[in-house]
Design a protein around this motif. Sequence first.
Motif, PDB file in Angstrom:
ATOM      1  N   ASP A 143       0.819  -1.213   0.000  1.00 21.68           N
ATOM      2  CA  ASP A 143       0.000   0.000   0.000  1.00 21.68           C
ATOM      3  C   ASP A 143       0.855   1.266   0.000  1.00 21.68           C
ATOM      4  O   ASP A 143       0.492   2.269  -0.596  1.00 21.68           O
ATOM      5  CB  ASP A 143      -0.940   0.020   1.217  1.00 21.68           C
ATOM      6  CG  ASP A 143      -2.193  -0.816   0.956  1.00 21.68           C
ATOM      7  OD1 ASP A 143      -2.396  -1.209  -0.219  1.00 21.68           O
ATOM      8  OD2 ASP A 143      -2.950  -1.076   1.904  1.00 21.68           O
ATOM      9  N   ASN A 181       0.125   3.582  -3.213  1.00 20.46           N
ATOM     10  CA  ASN A 181      -0.427   4.901  -2.927  1.00 20.46           C
ATOM     11  C   ASN A 181       0.630   5.996  -3.024  1.00 20.46           C
ATOM     12  O   ASN A 181       0.398   7.129  -2.626  1.00 20.46           O
ATOM     13  CB  ASN A 181      -1.054   4.922  -1.533  1.00 20.46           C
ATOM     14  CG  ASN A 181      -2.327   4.117  -1.475  1.00 20.46           C
ATOM     15  OD1 ASN A 181      -3.257   4.377  -2.225  1.00 20.46           O
ATOM     16  ND2 ASN A 181      -2.367   3.124  -0.607  1.00 20.46           N
ATOM     17  N   ARG A 235       3.074   6.570  -1.186  1.00 20.38           N
ATOM     18  CA  ARG A 235       3.404   7.192   0.104  1.00 20.38           C
ATOM     19  C   ARG A 235       4.912   7.349   0.226  1.00 20.38           C
ATOM     20  O   ARG A 235       5.397   8.189   0.977  1.00 20.38           O
ATOM     21  CB  ARG A 235       2.830   6.347   1.251  1.00 20.38           C
ATOM     22  CG  ARG A 235       1.300   6.328   1.201  1.00 20.38           C
ATOM     23  CD  ARG A 235       0.702   5.534   2.314  1.00 20.38           C
ATOM     24  NE  ARG A 235       0.906   6.157   3.603  1.00 20.38           N
ATOM     25  CZ  ARG A 235       0.533   5.603   4.742  1.00 20.38           C
ATOM     26  NH1 ARG A 235      -0.053   4.417   4.742  1.00 20.38           N
ATOM     27  NH2 ARG A 235       0.735   6.218   5.880  1.00 20.38           N
ATOM     28  N   TYR A 285      -4.790   1.231  -9.086  1.00 24.16           N
ATOM     29  CA  TYR A 285      -4.035   2.197  -8.294  1.00 24.16           C
ATOM     30  C   TYR A 285      -5.021   3.195  -7.681  1.00 24.16           C
ATOM     31  O   TYR A 285      -5.740   3.876  -8.416  1.00 24.16           O
ATOM     32  CB  TYR A 285      -3.021   2.933  -9.167  1.00 24.16           C
ATOM     33  CG  TYR A 285      -1.834   2.090  -9.534  1.00 24.16           C
ATOM     34  CD1 TYR A 285      -0.751   1.981  -8.658  1.00 24.16           C
ATOM     35  CD2 TYR A 285      -1.792   1.373 -10.715  1.00 24.16           C
ATOM     36  CE1 TYR A 285       0.344   1.192  -8.970  1.00 24.16           C
ATOM     37  CE2 TYR A 285      -0.705   0.579 -11.039  1.00 24.16           C
ATOM     38  CZ  TYR A 285       0.367   0.494 -10.170  1.00 24.16           C
ATOM     39  OH  TYR A 285       1.439  -0.288 -10.469  1.00 24.16           O
ATOM     40  N   ASN A 338      -4.733   6.025  -6.502  1.00 30.00           N
ATOM     41  CA  ASN A 338      -4.600   7.438  -6.878  1.00 30.00           C
ATOM     42  C   ASN A 338      -5.138   7.734  -8.275  1.00 30.00           C
ATOM     43  O   ASN A 338      -5.058   8.857  -8.740  1.00 30.00           O
ATOM     44  CB  ASN A 338      -3.140   7.897  -6.747  1.00 30.00           C
ATOM     45  CG  ASN A 338      -2.206   7.145  -7.676  1.00 30.00           C
ATOM     46  OD1 ASN A 338      -2.642   6.316  -8.480  1.00 30.00           O
ATOM     47  ND2 ASN A 338      -0.923   7.425  -7.570  1.00 30.00           N
ATOM     48  N   SER A 386      -7.399   6.960  -2.195  1.00 24.62           N
ATOM     49  CA  SER A 386      -6.597   6.425  -1.096  1.00 24.62           C
ATOM     50  C   SER A 386      -7.363   6.410   0.212  1.00 24.62           C
ATOM     51  O   SER A 386      -7.006   5.690   1.142  1.00 24.62           O
ATOM     52  CB  SER A 386      -5.311   7.239  -0.932  1.00 24.62           C
ATOM     53  OG  SER A 386      -4.584   7.188  -2.128  1.00 24.62           O
TER      54      SER A 386
END
Length: 416
Positions: free
Chosen positions: A132, A136, A138, A352, A354, A360
């Motif tokens: 994740d 995402n 991040r 995905y 995003n 998200s």
Amino acid sequence: MSQTLNMEKYARLILETGVNLQLKQGLIINAPIEAAPFVRLLVKKAYDLGAKNVHIEWNDGELTYLKMKHAPMHVLETFPKWKADGLLEMVRDGYSLLTIYGPDPDLLNGIDAERITAVNKASAQALTTYRDYVMNDRVTWSVVGYPTKAWAKKVFPDLSVVEAQEKLWDQIFSITRVDQDDPLQAWQQHNQLLEKAREYLNKKQYCKLIYKAEGTDLIIELPDGHIWHGGSGRSENGIPFNANIPTEEVFTMPHKYGVHGTVRSTKPLSYGGNIIDDFSLTFKEGKVVNFTAGKGEEALKHLLETDQGGAKRLGEVALVPHQSPISQSGLIFYNTLFDENASCHLALGKAYPNTIKNGSAMTEEEMDQFGVNNSLIHEDFMIGSAHMDIDGVTSDGETEPIFRKGNWAIDFNNLK
Ligand code: ZN
Ligand code: ZN
């Protein structure tokens, strides 16, 4: 140009344009042990750029094969918790993730598809949270190619191993623009063009894409609030990075219940060490209801049955012009990183987050409601060719050309 110089330029491109390593940041590198000399070069440069730590996860094709062949099923079905925890600890600490990718496309030939699926499933489950972070954005992350011996031989079967590797290096250097005077500058321009394409599509907000080509007659609905991506992305804390080197695609998510018709593959798919080729998928209300494959039908069946249904639906739709440098090389790479960037493609499995507004932050129910697919897999397959036409349908029912004969029907440099 000498290979050593190109190797230096490639390493710099990977660290600065790819993962865009920051001062005092950590870096995880996944790499085949065969690539050790190149990895050492990367590590040296990473510390020069101010990395605080570089952690290497080595892999080795032959060792993977031996385990796949001999280990009992219950071992293949388990992924060590300590390992998942360790990786998670690093991304939580802001580590960037780099994957050096050049697997032997035929590595797992003859291994039971069930055993391969078990391993993929166990790691996907154990690494859900870790994955994740990547899916995402991040953290910054990047996947880049490396010409291992087995891969090079697969692409150039008539050459000696040494010659094949050299030739594949040359292809990689040219496709990734490393052989240009200033690759970082070349990538800046390339990223700008992809940005124009994605912004155009984001403004249009087509509700449907219609694909026509030999063996393909497909409608893909796009969910409300879908977002096209392409070229460089940004991590959670605003660092630009390129998740794939090379990349030629703009992509978004299909509506998980809105795919209808038949699509035919145009390049072989190397899935977990097996080749699936010449296959067709027929969709009804987003789900694969029928499939055939000239090669690897068993592997395709297992891929589609990986989970409770998400693996039978699409999570990505990507546009790549047929005149991309990879496509122009005329080679089949048997490597998704390269082949997917030669061709329009779709992916079975997870979308995905995003690629849709607020993706998200969505709960499982919201994801389902908006048509966001979830799955243990995300597997790209290639459908583009010089014969493919794609139309977009606007919300007021207007049909507009997007692709004609495999290339953009829109001139992004001369938009009004
Ligand atoms: Zn893609
Ligand atoms: Zn994909």
